[in-house]
Design an enzyme around this catalytic site. Structure first.
Site, short mmCIF file in Angstrom:
data_model
loop_
_atom_site.label_atom_id
_atom_site.label_comp_id
_atom_site.label_asym_id
_atom_site.label_seq_id
_atom_site.Cartn_x
_atom_site.Cartn_y
_atom_site.Cartn_z
N ASP A 118 0.84 -1.20 0.00
CA ASP A 118 0.00 0.00 0.00
C ASP A 118 0.87 1.25 0.00
O ASP A 118 2.04 1.20 0.39
CB ASP A 118 -0.90 0.03 1.24
CG ASP A 118 -2.04 -0.97 1.17
OD1 ASP A 118 -2.32 -1.48 0.08
OD2 ASP A 118 -2.65 -1.23 2.23
N LYS A 176 -4.40 2.23 -2.38
CA LYS A 176 -5.68 2.89 -2.63
C LYS A 176 -5.74 4.12 -1.74
O LYS A 176 -5.62 4.01 -0.52
CB LYS A 176 -6.85 1.94 -2.31
CG LYS A 176 -6.94 0.75 -3.26
CD LYS A 176 -8.07 -0.18 -2.90
CE LYS A 176 -7.74 -1.06 -1.72
NZ LYS A 176 -6.63 -2.01 -2.02
N MET A 236 -10.29 7.67 8.74
CA MET A 236 -10.82 8.17 7.46
C MET A 236 -12.00 9.13 7.68
O MET A 236 -13.01 9.07 6.99
CB MET A 236 -11.25 7.00 6.57
CG MET A 236 -10.13 6.03 6.25
SD MET A 236 -10.67 4.50 5.45
CE MET A 236 -11.49 3.67 6.83
#
Length: 248
Positions: free
Chosen positions: A32, A54, A169
């Site tokens: 990642d 991502k 997030m």
């Protein structure tokens, strides 16, 4: 064989010994964005390094494509490390990769790691729990699959003032989340912390209050670096409630 390895928050010294050993032995490392940088220095010279990160708002690898890459390299007889940031079991899309490996009959092992929530709390010198004051800690996501605030929030749980809550997030949705929390009884001056780029050289800790951080994020928008928000009675420098949180 596939190892689903947790890289920790970014500081290579927070990588586990097992994770470092598997990186050194791997034929292929699929990593990642947040599990790159110095952490990849532990990969051996034989390893093929493949970025499959991502990130919100950026061109990203689709999960189906990532799954296909993992399966392809494993079926070729290679030792595969799927390197995921933080602890892979916490909002890391681990389940989708486990399901793909299980359906394909490919053996795997999960290697846990240091989550960014623990690293952020440690950087602030605060615990995540304390007897009588914060006997529960909860990790929640501030974004659903569309990137907006989830519609099935347990407001009673998230507005509990005697809990340490970590929002992953959630920088974009925190102003709306804060309004809901305050409407459901959470005091606006509840201590809060915005932790950005945890474990990286540009790490930044912004202590404040739930209302203050929400106002700042609504005014300025989220930074371009990843971050998380902690709030609750311990979300102060030192975690002891002796200081006055600065309102951004």
């Amino acid at each position: 064989m596939v190892w689903l390895v947790s890289a920790g928050p970014g500081d290579p010294e927070l990588l586990t010994l097992k994770a470092a050993r598997l990186l050194a032995q791997a034929d292929v490392v699929l990593f990642d964005d947040l599990a790159s940088g110095p952490v990849l220095d532990h990969a051996g010279p034989q390893a093929q390094l493949i970025a499959v990160g991502k990130r919100a708002g950026r061109p990203s690898a689709k999960q189906d494509a990532v799954n296909a890459l993992i399966l392809s390299h494993a079926r070729a007889g290679q030792q595969v490390v799927r390197l995921k940031s933080g602890d892979s079991g916490i909002f890391g899309r681990l389940e989708e990769e486990i399901q793909a490996l299980t359906r394909a009959g490919i053996p795997f092992q999960i290697v846990p790691g240091v989550t960014s929530a623990s690293a952020a709390a440690a950087a602030m010198g605060m615990p995540l729990t304390r007897r009588l004051t914060a006997r529960r800690v909860q990790f929640v996501t501030g974004a659903d699959v569309t990137g907006g605030l989830p519609g099935d929030i347990n407001w009673a749980a998230l507005a509990d003032p005697a809990v340490t809550t970590v929002v992953f997030m959630g920088q974009r949705s925190f102003p709306a989340l804060a309004r809901g929390l305050i409407a459901h009884g959470l005091p606006p001056d509840t201590p809060a912390l915005l932790a950005e780029a945890v474990g990286h050289p540009g790490q930044r800790m912004l202590p404040g209050t739930v209302a203050g951080l929400a106002a700042m994020l609504e005014r300025d928008g989220p930074a371009s670096v990843p971050g998380l928000i902690l709030y609750g009675p311990l979300a102060l420098p030192g975690g002891n409630g002796s200081g006055t949180p600065a309102t951004p």
